[in-house]
Write an enzyme that holds these catalytic residues in place. Sequence first.
Site, short mmCIF file in Angstrom:
data_model
loop_
_atom_site.label_atom_id
_atom_site.label_comp_id
_atom_site.label_asym_id
_atom_site.label_seq_id
_atom_site.Cartn_x
_atom_site.Cartn_y
_atom_site.Cartn_z
N CYS A 1 -3.50 0.84 6.65
CA CYS A 1 -3.72 -0.02 7.81
C CYS A 1 -4.58 0.69 8.84
O CYS A 1 -5.44 0.08 9.46
CB CYS A 1 -2.39 -0.42 8.41
SG CYS A 1 -1.28 0.97 8.67
N GLU B 1 6.70 1.50 15.64
CA GLU B 1 7.67 2.17 14.77
C GLU B 1 7.57 3.66 15.04
O GLU B 1 6.57 4.15 15.58
CB GLU B 1 7.35 1.87 13.30
CG GLU B 1 7.53 0.40 12.96
CD GLU B 1 7.54 0.11 11.47
OE1 GLU B 1 6.54 0.36 10.80
OE2 GLU B 1 8.58 -0.38 10.98
N ASN C 1 0.81 -1.23 0.00
CA ASN C 1 0.00 0.00 0.00
C ASN C 1 0.84 1.28 0.00
O ASN C 1 0.51 2.24 -0.69
CB ASN C 1 -1.01 -0.02 1.15
CG ASN C 1 -0.37 -0.15 2.50
OD1 ASN C 1 0.77 -0.61 2.62
ND2 ASN C 1 -1.07 0.26 3.53
N GLU D 1 3.95 -4.73 12.39
CA GLU D 1 2.92 -3.70 12.15
C GLU D 1 1.87 -4.36 11.29
O GLU D 1 2.10 -4.59 10.10
CB GLU D 1 3.53 -2.49 11.43
CG GLU D 1 4.48 -1.67 12.27
CD GLU D 1 3.78 -0.84 13.34
OE1 GLU D 1 2.54 -0.91 13.45
OE2 GLU D 1 4.48 -0.13 14.07
P1 NAD Z 1 0.83 -9.54 3.36
O1 NAD Z 1 0.93 -9.99 4.76
O2 NAD Z 1 0.17 -10.43 2.37
O3 NAD Z 1 2.29 -9.28 2.75
C1 NAD Z 1 3.20 -8.40 3.36
C2 NAD Z 1 4.61 -8.82 2.99
O4 NAD Z 1 4.90 -10.09 3.57
C3 NAD Z 1 4.85 -8.97 1.50
O5 NAD Z 1 6.14 -8.45 1.20
C4 NAD Z 1 4.84 -10.47 1.30
O6 NAD Z 1 5.55 -10.92 0.19
C5 NAD Z 1 5.47 -10.95 2.58
N1 NAD Z 1 5.17 -12.34 2.97
C6 NAD Z 1 4.12 -13.11 2.61
N2 NAD Z 1 4.18 -14.32 3.20
C7 NAD Z 1 5.29 -14.30 3.98
C8 NAD Z 1 5.86 -15.24 4.88
N3 NAD Z 1 5.34 -16.45 5.10
N4 NAD Z 1 6.98 -14.88 5.54
C9 NAD Z 1 7.52 -13.66 5.37
N5 NAD Z 1 7.02 -12.74 4.52
C10 NAD Z 1 5.91 -13.05 3.84
O7 NAD Z 1 0.16 -8.12 3.42
P2 NAD Z 1 -0.27 -7.17 2.20
O8 NAD Z 1 -1.51 -7.75 1.60
O9 NAD Z 1 0.90 -6.90 1.34
O10 NAD Z 1 -0.61 -5.82 2.96
C11 NAD Z 1 -1.85 -5.49 3.46
C12 NAD Z 1 -1.89 -5.69 4.95
O11 NAD Z 1 -0.85 -4.95 5.57
C13 NAD Z 1 -3.18 -5.15 5.58
O12 NAD Z 1 -3.65 -6.06 6.55
C14 NAD Z 1 -2.74 -3.87 6.25
O13 NAD Z 1 -3.56 -3.47 7.31
C15 NAD Z 1 -1.36 -4.21 6.68
N6 NAD Z 1 -0.58 -2.99 6.90
C16 NAD Z 1 -0.20 -2.64 8.17
C17 NAD Z 1 0.50 -1.48 8.40
C18 NAD Z 1 0.92 -1.07 9.79
O14 NAD Z 1 1.82 -0.23 9.90
N7 NAD Z 1 0.33 -1.57 10.84
C19 NAD Z 1 0.82 -0.65 7.33
C20 NAD Z 1 0.41 -1.02 6.06
C21 NAD Z 1 -0.27 -2.20 5.85
#
Ligand code: NAD
Length: 462
Positions: free
Chosen positions: A269, A443, A139, A235
């Site tokens: 998020c 963070e 995002n 996060e």
């Molecule tokens: P996701 O968890 O699918 O992927 C995030 C990252 O993790 C990607 O780089 C992905 O390739 C990697 N990944 C996937 N499987 C993994 C594994 N088994 N081990 C290690 N890495 C792995 O999330 P997304 O769909 O990319 O992002 C959306 C989510 O992120 C939403 O739930 C959103 O709320 C959250 N988010 C949180 C924050 C925060 O600061 N709290 C900020 C932005 C987004």
Amino acid sequence: MTIGGARVATKDTFGVVNPATGEVHAQAPECTHDQLDQAMSAAAEAYRSWRTDEAARRKALHAAGDLLMARSAELAPILTAEQGKPLQDATFEVIGAAIWLKHFADLEMPREVIQDDASALVEVVRRPMGVVAAITPWNYPLILASWKIAPALLAGNTMVLKPSPFTPLSTLAMGEVLSEVLPPGVLNVVSGGDALGAWMTGHPVPRKISFTGSVATGKKVAAAAAPDLKRLTLELGGNDPAILLDDVDPEAVAAKLFAGAFQNNGQVCSAIKRVYVPERLYDDVVEALAVQARAAKVGDGMTEGVQYGPINNKPQYERVSELVADALANGARAAAGGKPMDGPGFFFEPTILAGLSDGARIVDEEQFGPALPVVSYRDLDDALERANGTHFGLSGSVWGTDADRAAEVAGRLECGTAWVNTHLALSPAQPFGGFKWSGVGVENGTWGLLGFTEIQVVHRAR
Ligand code: NAD
């Protein structure tokens, strides 16, 4: 990719889709196991000297921030093409990343003397951890990477960074740009699928994992970190409530509420993901939000004047479509929008849903897209209970004319950031993190910096 300061090609690549067209528009490198090992070794090697010179680190972070600022016109279109956000927002994101780097370049590292007497001088100091494995979502690829790079590098760590496979290109480009001012190996950027993330969290070199993404993946990351007792910052997702009090003026708050929910097309998020409104004001609030939604300009992020781009990727587009269809099938009313837009790309109408309550999937789950449910309440205690009655706890907001009363109510929200008459107000100085399943650690600010350090007690006998 950037490994040990060099540009590294890969044998295999994977396609990156432009969400405004739904078509693959570029290829990204697919990092192999061997190349990940090389990146980890380069980071470990660079750590030996990087950790020793704090003044050099501060200077390099300033130079990195200046360079990003100067190169925003080069990086922003790359971000728009893979993420979908309007070019102006992409430019702000690059500049935001630069601001983060420069903020941390000047942030003081806490050091405390806790005893200074005839028997001993005891100091509590902070030491870097080593190599950080950093993993980011799609995002805000650049700003969320900067939340990790800036404090981790200032503290004396080095890093291997992996962006989401949906948005790898802007982070790879940023890595290349920053290699002009950072010593080789200090910041390595690799790309690949989700499996690469799992290789990183299971790799023996990193001492710390800094992860931003979904709750489901966050739990896998925590499990992968456990056998090696790697330190962890997570996060994760949110389902932020906005609670309107009975003295609120719907017309006065509608634009701010809408912005808090629909920024980045709702893919934030800590965006507002459900709104609780006193029964008496319900119809007025729904209509005021619907007016905002109908006026929003949605389109290709490269087109001048567009405020909201497409949803970033097909699975997410399908998920938002499904959650909205489910709400409508179960009696909700679309006061604005309610369906995907015609034509290519992952465009969805800005949607305001009324006539639904807790228990509807789009109220209980994180929708992470341009659709906002508005729920009515009769009793404030009950509304708070519903707002808090979830595994999420990232942030929330309370809105009312009497700001003191609103602040008192906000204090009862179980979440990491409780806003009053605003939402999504963030700064590099302000710690950000979630209660419950929304995260572990924080963070930003001094608190975020400390997350990239270990405490060391230096006890000198006298
Ligand atoms: P996701 O968890 O699918 O992927 C995030 C990252 O993790 C990607 O780089 C992905 O390739 C990697 N990944 C996937 N499987 C993994 C594994 N088994 N081990 C290690 N890495 C792995 O999330 P997304 O769909 O990319 O992002 C959306 C989510 O992120 C939403 O739930 C959103 O709320 C959250 N988010 C949180 C924050 C925060 O600061 N709290 C900020 C932005 C987004």
